[in-house]
Design a protein around this motif. Structure first.
Motif, short mmCIF file in Angstrom:
data_model
loop_
_atom_site.label_atom_id
_atom_site.label_comp_id
_atom_site.label_asym_id
_atom_site.label_seq_id
_atom_site.Cartn_x
_atom_site.Cartn_y
_atom_site.Cartn_z
N ALA A 1 0.83 -1.20 0.00
CA ALA A 1 0.00 0.00 0.00
C ALA A 1 0.87 1.25 0.00
CB ALA A 1 -0.94 -0.01 1.21
N THR A 2 1.95 1.21 0.77
CA THR A 2 2.85 2.37 0.83
C THR A 2 3.59 2.56 -0.49
OG1 THR A 2 3.17 2.06 3.22
CG2 THR A 2 4.84 3.36 2.04
N LYS A 3 4.14 1.48 -1.04
CA LYS A 3 4.92 1.58 -2.27
C LYS A 3 4.05 2.03 -3.45
CE LYS A 3 8.14 -2.16 -1.00
NZ LYS A 3 9.40 -1.38 -0.97
N ALA A 4 2.79 1.54 -3.51
CA ALA A 4 1.92 1.85 -4.63
C ALA A 4 1.03 3.06 -4.37
CB ALA A 4 1.05 0.64 -4.96
N ASP A 5 1.07 3.58 -3.13
CA ASP A 5 0.26 4.74 -2.75
C ASP A 5 -1.24 4.45 -2.94
OD1 ASP A 5 -0.25 7.25 -1.77
OD2 ASP A 5 0.01 8.26 -3.70
N ILE A 6 -1.68 3.30 -2.45
CA ILE A 6 -3.09 2.93 -2.48
C ILE A 6 -3.48 2.39 -1.10
CG2 ILE A 6 -3.20 2.42 -4.96
CD1 ILE A 6 -2.67 -0.47 -4.38
N SER A 7 -4.75 2.17 -0.89
CA SER A 7 -5.22 1.72 0.41
C SER A 7 -4.96 0.22 0.61
CB SER A 7 -6.71 1.98 0.57
OG SER A 7 -7.47 1.11 -0.25
N ARG A 8 -4.91 -0.19 1.87
CA ARG A 8 -4.71 -1.61 2.17
C ARG A 8 -5.92 -2.44 1.75
NH1 ARG A 8 -2.32 -2.41 8.15
NH2 ARG A 8 -2.40 -4.59 7.40
N VAL A 9 -7.10 -1.82 1.77
CA VAL A 9 -8.30 -2.52 1.31
C VAL A 9 -8.17 -2.88 -0.16
CG1 VAL A 9 -10.78 -2.31 0.89
CG2 VAL A 9 -9.80 -1.44 3.03
N THR A 10 -7.64 -1.95 -0.95
CA THR A 10 -7.42 -2.20 -2.37
C THR A 10 -6.40 -3.32 -2.57
OG1 THR A 10 -7.93 0.09 -2.94
CG2 THR A 10 -6.64 -1.15 -4.54
N VAL A 11 -5.33 -3.28 -1.80
CA VAL A 11 -4.30 -4.32 -1.89
C VAL A 11 -4.90 -5.69 -1.56
CG1 VAL A 11 -2.13 -5.18 -0.95
CG2 VAL A 11 -2.43 -2.73 -1.35
N ARG A 12 -5.68 -5.73 -0.48
CA ARG A 12 -6.26 -7.00 -0.04
C ARG A 12 -7.16 -7.60 -1.12
NH1 ARG A 12 -8.39 -5.32 4.44
NH2 ARG A 12 -6.39 -5.57 5.51
N LYS A 13 -7.96 -6.75 -1.77
CA LYS A 13 -8.88 -7.24 -2.80
C LYS A 13 -8.10 -7.80 -3.99
CE LYS A 13 -13.00 -5.95 -5.46
NZ LYS A 13 -13.64 -7.25 -5.13
N ALA A 14 -7.04 -7.10 -4.40
CA ALA A 14 -6.23 -7.57 -5.53
C ALA A 14 -5.57 -8.90 -5.20
CB ALA A 14 -5.19 -6.52 -5.89
N VAL A 15 -5.01 -9.00 -3.99
CA VAL A 15 -4.32 -10.22 -3.59
C VAL A 15 -5.30 -11.39 -3.50
CG1 VAL A 15 -3.10 -11.35 -1.68
CG2 VAL A 15 -2.41 -9.07 -2.43
N GLN A 16 -6.49 -11.15 -2.95
CA GLN A 16 -7.49 -12.22 -2.84
C GLN A 16 -7.90 -12.73 -4.21
OE1 GLN A 16 -10.55 -10.39 -0.44
NE2 GLN A 16 -9.58 -10.98 1.49
N ASP A 17 -8.04 -11.82 -5.18
CA ASP A 17 -8.36 -12.23 -6.55
C ASP A 17 -7.27 -13.13 -7.13
OD1 ASP A 17 -10.73 -10.89 -6.56
OD2 ASP A 17 -10.30 -9.65 -8.31
N LEU A 18 -6.01 -12.78 -6.87
CA LEU A 18 -4.89 -13.56 -7.40
C LEU A 18 -4.77 -14.91 -6.70
CD1 LEU A 18 -2.34 -10.65 -7.77
CD2 LEU A 18 -3.31 -12.00 -9.64
N VAL A 19 -5.14 -14.97 -5.44
CA VAL A 19 -5.16 -16.25 -4.72
C VAL A 19 -6.24 -17.15 -5.30
CG1 VAL A 19 -5.66 -17.36 -2.52
CG2 VAL A 19 -4.16 -15.37 -2.59
N LYS A 20 -7.42 -16.59 -5.54
CA LYS A 20 -8.51 -17.37 -6.14
C LYS A 20 -8.14 -17.86 -7.53
CE LYS A 20 -12.32 -15.07 -3.71
NZ LYS A 20 -13.51 -14.18 -3.86
N GLY A 21 -7.34 -17.07 -8.25
CA GLY A 21 -6.92 -17.46 -9.59
C GLY A 21 -5.74 -18.40 -9.62
N GLY A 22 -5.19 -18.75 -8.44
CA GLY A 22 -4.08 -19.68 -8.38
C GLY A 22 -2.72 -19.06 -8.68
N ILE A 23 -2.68 -17.72 -8.81
CA ILE A 23 -1.39 -17.05 -9.08
C ILE A 23 -0.57 -16.92 -7.80
CG2 ILE A 23 -0.30 -14.96 -10.01
CD1 ILE A 23 -1.89 -16.54 -12.06
N LEU A 24 -1.27 -16.64 -6.70
CA LEU A 24 -0.62 -16.50 -5.39
C LEU A 24 -1.20 -17.54 -4.43
CD1 LEU A 24 -0.77 -12.60 -4.94
CD2 LEU A 24 1.11 -13.94 -5.90
N VAL A 25 -0.45 -17.83 -3.40
CA VAL A 25 -0.94 -18.68 -2.31
C VAL A 25 -0.67 -17.97 -1.00
CG1 VAL A 25 -0.68 -20.87 -3.53
CG2 VAL A 25 1.26 -19.95 -2.23
N GLN A 26 -1.57 -18.14 -0.05
CA GLN A 26 -1.40 -17.57 1.28
C GLN A 26 -1.19 -18.69 2.28
OE1 GLN A 26 -4.96 -15.01 1.45
NE2 GLN A 26 -3.59 -13.25 1.44
N ARG A 27 -0.18 -18.54 3.12
CA ARG A 27 0.12 -19.51 4.16
C ARG A 27 -0.05 -18.84 5.50
NH1 ARG A 27 5.67 -21.05 1.06
NH2 ARG A 27 4.71 -22.01 -0.78
#
Length: 260
Positions: free
Chosen positions: A52-78
């Motif tokens: 959020a700091t590096k991209a100058d966007i909100s953490r809510v926005t970051v969380r939504k993008a990351v969740q989409d990528l996890v659902k798409g199998g691009i990222l995994v969360q442990r």
């Protein structure tokens, strides 16, 4: 991946607004970085706060993008560890013109195959099993369910049903159902297979080690003996990121049009 992360998120911060929501821009930026090899399988992403700091966007926005990528199998969360680029899946190409077993398919590719048994037993048949296998209500059906694993990666869940008269003791099956059927002269010689898209439910996704809701392949196969008798009714779930099904198509001549 600190330098790559700085490049990815700084570019996002300064790029011209495309009109797309910020979370979609961030999702595309991360996905492009994965596809270009700037960040590779197993690399950890910075924390939501850092992104959020590096991209100058909100953490809510970051969380939504990351969740989409996890659902798409691009990222995994442990849990307790963070977010990582998902391992790259080596796709398996399977022909639709040959009737082979999973064990035979993987062996030809030099892959180490094993199965985790989910069920082996005799049951009263369901209406679908009665109809497809030609069973009466007082007969039993043998059900064999396995998680199929190649090179330590779960690829498919296979749930096969056969008449108990053909498979009276499902516990006798070794690594290959077709090998067991061949010993009794009941190996199928042809099959009709139907493939459809499916979003994986929680239990199947957990077995296949993918996020719930991710795209998969539902495959229903009815297999026949040379006599025309149905011998096997199988319903399977395959990982959508692991399989390419290939069929050879031929142009038919005028005399062949309309033939089955």
């Amino acid at each position: 991946m600190s330098e790559a992360a700085d490049q990815i998120f700084a570019t996002l911060k300064h790029q011209a607004q495309s009109g797309a929501p910020l979370y979609l821009q961030l999702r595309k930026s991360i996905e492009d970085a994965v596809n270009r090899g700037l960040i590779g399988p197993g690399d950890a992403l910075p924390s939501e706060r850092d992104i959020a700091t590096k991209a100058d966007i909100s953490r809510v926005t970051v969380r939504k993008a990351v969740q989409d990528l996890v659902k798409g199998g691009i990222l995994v969360q442990r849990h307790g560890s963070g977010t990582f680029v998902a391992p790259r899946m080596e796709r398996v190409e399977q022909s639709l013109s040959r009737l082979t077993s999973f064990t035979e398919d993987m062996a030809r590719r030099g892959m180490v195959v094993r199965s985790a048994w989910l069920d082996r037993g005799l049951y009263a048949p369901s209406p679908d099993e009665m109809m497809v296998l030609g069973l009466s209500s007082d007969e039993l059906v043998a059900r064999v369910a396995r998680l199929r694993i190649a090179n330590d990666t779960p690829l498919a869940i296979e749930r096969a049903s056969l008449s108990a008269s053909v498979l009276p003791d499902p516990a006798d099956i070794g690594s290959s159902l077709y090998a067991a059927l061949e010993l009794t002269g009941n190996r199928p010689v042809r099959a009709v297979q139907r493939i459809s898209a499916a979003n994986l439910g929680d239990s199947d996704a957990r077995l296949l080690e993918v996020p719930p809701g991710i795209a998969g392949l539902h495959i229903e196969r009815i297999s026949y003996l040379a006599s025309g008798k149905v011998i096997e009714f199988t319903r399977s779930i395959y990982r959508g990121d692991a399989y390419d099904f290939v069929a050879e198509l031929r142009l038919t001549g005028p005399s062949e049009e309309g033939r089955p």
